[in-house]
Design a protein around this motif. Structure first.
Motif, mmCIF file in Angstrom:
data_model
loop_
_atom_site.group_PDB
_atom_site.id
_atom_site.type_symbol
_atom_site.label_atom_id
_atom_site.label_comp_id
_atom_site.label_asym_id
_atom_site.label_seq_id
_atom_site.Cartn_x
_atom_site.Cartn_y
_atom_site.Cartn_z
ATOM 1 N N GLY A 73 0.869 -1.202 -0.001
ATOM 2 C CA GLY A 73 -0.001 -0.126 0.150
ATOM 3 C C GLY A 73 0.831 1.281 -0.091
ATOM 4 N N PHE A 74 0.073 2.452 0.362
ATOM 5 C CA PHE A 74 0.896 3.539 -0.203
ATOM 6 C C PHE A 74 1.032 4.576 1.664
ATOM 7 C CE2 PHE A 74 -3.864 4.131 -0.934
ATOM 8 C CZ PHE A 74 -4.241 4.960 0.312
ATOM 9 N N VAL A 75 0.560 3.915 2.333
ATOM 10 C CA VAL A 75 0.875 4.615 3.635
ATOM 11 C C VAL A 75 2.273 4.621 3.967
ATOM 12 C CG1 VAL A 75 0.573 4.226 6.376
ATOM 13 C CG2 VAL A 75 -1.387 4.434 4.861
ATOM 14 N N ARG A 76 3.089 3.555 3.994
ATOM 15 C CA ARG A 76 4.303 3.483 4.486
ATOM 16 C C ARG A 76 5.429 4.456 4.106
ATOM 17 N NH1 ARG A 76 7.678 -1.708 2.006
ATOM 18 N NH2 ARG A 76 6.593 -1.579 -0.370
ATOM 19 N N HIS A 77 5.358 5.000 2.732
ATOM 20 C CA HIS A 77 6.049 6.191 2.225
ATOM 21 C C HIS A 77 5.391 7.461 2.219
ATOM 22 C CE1 HIS A 77 8.862 3.024 1.321
ATOM 23 N NE2 HIS A 77 8.135 2.504 0.394
ATOM 24 N N ASN A 78 4.223 7.643 2.988
ATOM 25 C CA ASN A 78 3.521 9.037 2.922
ATOM 26 C C ASN A 78 4.036 10.041 3.785
ATOM 27 O OD1 ASN A 78 1.343 10.778 2.988
ATOM 28 N ND2 ASN A 78 0.560 9.180 1.497
ATOM 29 N N ASP A 79 4.205 11.195 3.243
ATOM 30 C CA ASP A 79 4.397 12.269 3.888
ATOM 31 C C ASP A 79 3.573 13.258 4.197
ATOM 32 O OD1 ASP A 79 7.187 11.928 3.909
ATOM 33 O OD2 ASP A 79 7.367 12.753 1.760
ATOM 34 N N ASN A 80 2.144 12.971 4.220
ATOM 35 C CA ASN A 80 1.002 13.870 4.294
ATOM 36 C C ASN A 80 0.330 13.801 5.677
ATOM 37 O OD1 ASN A 80 1.277 15.181 1.802
ATOM 38 N ND2 ASN A 80 0.267 13.515 0.976
ATOM 39 N N PHE A 81 1.073 12.815 6.536
ATOM 40 C CA PHE A 81 0.584 12.634 7.807
ATOM 41 C C PHE A 81 0.460 14.121 8.819
ATOM 42 C CE2 PHE A 81 0.981 8.105 7.056
ATOM 43 C CZ PHE A 81 -0.413 7.789 7.579
ATOM 44 N N LEU A 95 -4.070 10.567 8.446
ATOM 45 C CA LEU A 95 -4.061 10.709 6.830
ATOM 46 C C LEU A 95 -5.360 10.806 6.138
ATOM 47 C CD1 LEU A 95 -2.031 10.713 4.244
ATOM 48 C CD2 LEU A 95 -2.420 8.132 4.300
ATOM 49 N N VAL A 96 -5.712 11.882 5.523
ATOM 50 C CA VAL A 96 -6.972 11.916 4.795
ATOM 51 C C VAL A 96 -6.944 11.894 3.415
ATOM 52 C CG1 VAL A 96 -8.805 13.531 4.380
ATOM 53 C CG2 VAL A 96 -7.590 13.654 6.638
ATOM 54 N N SER A 97 -7.660 11.182 2.869
ATOM 55 C CA SER A 97 -7.743 10.728 1.143
ATOM 56 C C SER A 97 -7.562 12.233 0.694
ATOM 57 C CB SER A 97 -9.055 10.062 0.868
ATOM 58 O OG SER A 97 -9.957 10.742 1.403
ATOM 59 N N ASN A 98 -6.714 12.132 -0.550
ATOM 60 C CA ASN A 98 -6.914 13.485 -1.339
ATOM 61 C C ASN A 98 -6.850 13.250 -2.709
ATOM 62 O OD1 ASN A 98 -4.234 12.596 -2.161
ATOM 63 N ND2 ASN A 98 -3.438 13.410 -0.413
ATOM 64 N N ASN A 99 -6.932 14.027 -3.741
ATOM 65 C CA ASN A 99 -6.981 13.751 -5.349
ATOM 66 C C ASN A 99 -5.939 12.876 -5.708
ATOM 67 O OD1 ASN A 99 -9.392 15.364 -5.127
ATOM 68 N ND2 ASN A 99 -7.986 17.072 -5.882
ATOM 69 N N GLU A 100 -4.679 12.963 -5.073
ATOM 70 C CA GLU A 100 -3.570 12.123 -5.649
ATOM 71 C C GLU A 100 -3.955 10.665 -5.371
ATOM 72 O OE1 GLU A 100 -0.635 11.235 -8.034
ATOM 73 O OE2 GLU A 100 -1.363 12.991 -7.760
ATOM 74 N N LEU A 101 -4.212 10.533 -4.179
ATOM 75 C CA LEU A 101 -4.516 9.011 -3.578
ATOM 76 C C LEU A 101 -5.917 8.558 -4.128
ATOM 77 C CD1 LEU A 101 -3.732 9.527 0.292
ATOM 78 C CD2 LEU A 101 -2.353 8.288 -1.542
ATOM 79 N N TYR A 102 -6.752 9.150 -4.475
ATOM 80 C CA TYR A 102 -7.809 8.932 -4.977
ATOM 81 C C TYR A 102 -7.699 8.518 -6.529
ATOM 82 C CZ TYR A 102 -13.231 8.766 -5.719
ATOM 83 O OH TYR A 102 -14.515 8.570 -5.580
ATOM 84 N N LYS A 103 -6.669 8.854 -7.294
ATOM 85 C CA LYS A 103 -6.164 8.017 -8.507
ATOM 86 C C LYS A 103 -6.012 6.758 -8.558
ATOM 87 C CE LYS A 103 -4.354 12.744 -10.228
ATOM 88 N NZ LYS A 103 -2.868 13.213 -10.777
ATOM 89 N N HIS A 104 -5.352 6.258 -7.302
ATOM 90 C CA HIS A 104 -4.978 4.653 -7.121
ATOM 91 C C HIS A 104 -5.804 4.041 -6.275
ATOM 92 C CE1 HIS A 104 -1.237 6.076 -8.724
ATOM 93 N NE2 HIS A 104 -1.205 6.927 -7.970
ATOM 94 N N TYR A 105 -6.690 4.792 -5.508
ATOM 95 C CA TYR A 105 -7.608 4.119 -4.349
ATOM 96 C C TYR A 105 -8.679 4.957 -4.235
ATOM 97 C CZ TYR A 105 -8.611 2.019 0.021
ATOM 98 O OH TYR A 105 -9.319 1.331 1.207
ATOM 99 N N PRO A 106 -9.868 4.658 -5.094
ATOM 100 C CA PRO A 106 -11.073 5.623 -5.473
ATOM 101 C C PRO A 106 -12.010 5.534 -4.033
ATOM 102 C CG PRO A 106 -11.362 3.426 -6.543
ATOM 103 C CD PRO A 106 -9.949 3.506 -5.966
ATOM 104 N N PHE A 107 -11.620 5.587 -3.039
ATOM 105 C CA PHE A 107 -12.358 5.789 -1.951
ATOM 106 C C PHE A 107 -11.978 6.974 -0.891
ATOM 107 C CE2 PHE A 107 -11.576 1.376 -2.979
ATOM 108 C CZ PHE A 107 -12.899 0.985 -3.217
#
Length: 296
Positions: A73-81, A95-107
């Motif tokens: 998944g994408f949490v382990r390298h995420n800088d947006n916490f 961590l809150v979903s954003n437009n960039e994450l939504y491209k890979h995880y549509p929730f």
């Protein structure tokens, strides 16, 4: 870097991926967490969300559309916490979903992780909030790596994993070429509740258990006794792993597993996937308890 401490332990957490990177004895400076030697394995204790392990072709299908998803998944390298709350012994990150994450995880989601230090125990709690109008599909896990051996005078083979109950669970085999689960499994428990550590134990990658009876496991020295305990009452699966011949062992509480080789890649029917209804909240925690005798 963020820190928690009391009179027994010093805890450090990296900002990237809010990854636990130290559990250190205040009195004798013993370090229990693997220090991420990049020449062997460059992580300490990644947080795994919204997937565990590998997906077939690093992708999945949702509503007839294909999405890319990296291993674990994408949490382990995420800088947006962001830090939600902090005291000397407790810290929560969000961590809150954003437009960039939504491209890979549509929730639409909120992922909150809280580290709480109480005496000689660190508890890691995860709260998943479905902010969407549709069902959320996800997996969740931890990947803490523990120094083993703890002392330069010890050998890896001086240690074993001791489960709270006698086990006969099989370990499921990964295809080492693609990281996907095969239909093969092998017996691992030769002494009821113990797995003895040895340099070649992980030559075929991780040990993966789907149906353990135990909900706690000790890292134990053959003569000096218990070093630490991982309690994983909220987690159904467990992974045990290290790079072959490496001086650490990962004890990984999981809710979910890697794709199997025969998957149709539909995330809604993926083995081990969790579903969370719109507007609902999910919680799961595990803890790491350091044995008092190793703190003095």
């Amino acid at each position: 870097m963020y820190s928690l401490s009391n009179d027994l332990l010093q805890i450090n957490i990296k900002s990237k991926g809010v990854e636990l990177c130290n559990i250190t004895s205040v009195e004798n400076n013993t370090e229990f967490i693997w220090q991420a030697n990049p020449g062997i394995w460059g992580s300490h204790a990644p947080n795994l969300f919204p997937i565990i392990g590998c997906m077939k072709e690093n992708s999945y299908i949702y509503n007839n559309k294909t999405y890319h998803m990296p291993k674990h998944g994408f949490v382990r390298h995420n800088d947006n916490f962001v830090v939600k709350n902090q005291t000397d012994t407790n810290i929560s990150f969000l961590l809150v979903s954003n437009n960039e994450l939504y491209k890979h995880y549509p929730f639409l989601f909120e992922f909150e992780i809280t580290y709480t230090l109480t005496g000689n125990t660190l508890t890691i709690n995860h709260t998943i909030t479905n902010s969407d109008a549709k069902t959320l599909f996800f997996s969740l896990g931890g990947h803490p790596a523990f120094n083993c051996p703890l002392s330069k005078d010890d050998n890896y083979t001086d240690y074993y994993l001791e489960f709270e109950q006698a086990e006969n669970s099989q370990s499921y085999i990964l295809n080492t070429n693609n990281g996907l689960l095969t239909t093969e499994s092998i017996p691992v428990f030769k002494e009821g509740n113990k797995i003895h550590l040895r340099p070649d134990l992980f030559n075929k990658d991780a040990l993966i258990f789907k149906d353990l009876k135990s909900r706690r496991v000790n890292l134990t020295h053959k003569t000096r006794g218990k070093v630490l305990t991982v309690n994983f009452k909220d987690f159904k699966q467990l992974g045990i792993w290290a790079k072959p011949n490496a001086p650490y062992v990962c004890i990984e509480p999981w809710l979910g597993i890697a794709d199997n080789e025969t998957t149709d890649q539909n995330i809604e029917t993926k083995e081990g996937i969790l579903s969370l209804k719109a507007g609902s909240v999910f919680n799961a925690s595990y803890s790491i308890e350091i044995e008092q005798s190793h703190l003095v």
